[in-house]
Scaffold this active site. Sequence first.
Site, PDB file in Angstrom:
ATOM      1  N   CYS A 189       0.835  -1.211   0.000  1.00 19.13           N
ATOM      2  CA  CYS A 189       0.000   0.000   0.000  1.00 19.13           C
ATOM      3  C   CYS A 189       0.869   1.261   0.000  1.00 19.13           C
ATOM      4  O   CYS A 189       0.530   2.263  -0.644  1.00 19.13           O
ATOM      5  CB  CYS A 189      -0.924   0.012   1.218  1.00 19.13           C
ATOM      6  SG  CYS A 189      -2.015  -1.415   1.274  1.00 19.13           S
TER       7      CYS A 189
HETATM    8  C1  BEZ Z   1       0.481  -4.661   1.807  1.00 26.14           C
HETATM    9  O1  BEZ Z   1       0.096  -3.526   1.500  1.00 26.14           O
HETATM   10  O2  BEZ Z   1       1.652  -4.987   1.744  1.00 26.14           O
HETATM   11  C2  BEZ Z   1      -0.514  -5.674   2.272  1.00 26.14           C
HETATM   12  C3  BEZ Z   1      -1.606  -5.295   3.032  1.00 26.14           C
HETATM   13  C4  BEZ Z   1      -2.496  -6.257   3.469  1.00 26.14           C
HETATM   14  C5  BEZ Z   1      -2.321  -7.583   3.107  1.00 26.14           C
HETATM   15  C6  BEZ Z   1      -1.237  -7.943   2.313  1.00 26.14           C
HETATM   16  C7  BEZ Z   1      -0.332  -6.985   1.888  1.00 26.14           C
END
Ligand code: BEZ
Length: 210
Positions: A45
């Site tokens: 994210c």
């Molecule tokens: C991420 O943004 O890395 C992420 C967030 C939630 C679940 C898996 C990855």
Amino acid sequence: MSLHLGDVAPDFNADTTDGRIDFHEWKGDSWAVLFSHPADYTPVCTTELGRVAGLKGEFDKRGTKVIALSVDPIEDHRGWAPDIGEVTGNALNFPIIADPDRKVAELYDMIHPGEGDTSTVRSVFVIGPDNRIKLSLTYPKSVGRNFDELLRVLDALQATEKAPIATPADWRPGDRVIVSLAVSTDEARKMFANVEERKPYLRYADAPSA
Ligand code: BEZ
């Protein structure tokens, strides 16, 4: 709620990093991209929001406002935002909606129970000036999105709204377009330059100039 292409994008009020908004009022008659991410302080994210911040000028050129959403509270959005700038070099320059009661996430069906928990998956809605949904994409939590594709599809959506055309696979601005099946080849020759009939149902033409 399940939303379909052509539906009016539901309106809502929400707190964002830029203050409280009424979504339709905030959007006005622009194009808009509403996209969700699973959680603040997570790696994929962070890269995604930084990438969108870096493309803000490209969205502006396309008359398109961008707004992100997660179910995290506003304090988390505010605490995380500096990390996005630090890690990606692009300071946050668009609002993030705080949706801790999942009101907006449920309106837009952004929570998919098979994806682990009750946070949002990576949904994208492209909404037109008429407030109708023009495109939706859903990515799993584990896969970061390709925002170049989002710009490409915005170009295609905007081109196909202006004239009776469609765009072929992998189309990019400047490429030839396909004449709509609703237009005869004779009519197409009056409307477009360099019409080429490869098949009665597949007619290429130069893209009309904006
Ligand atoms: C991420 O943004 O890395 C992420 C967030 C939630 C679940 C898996 C990855």
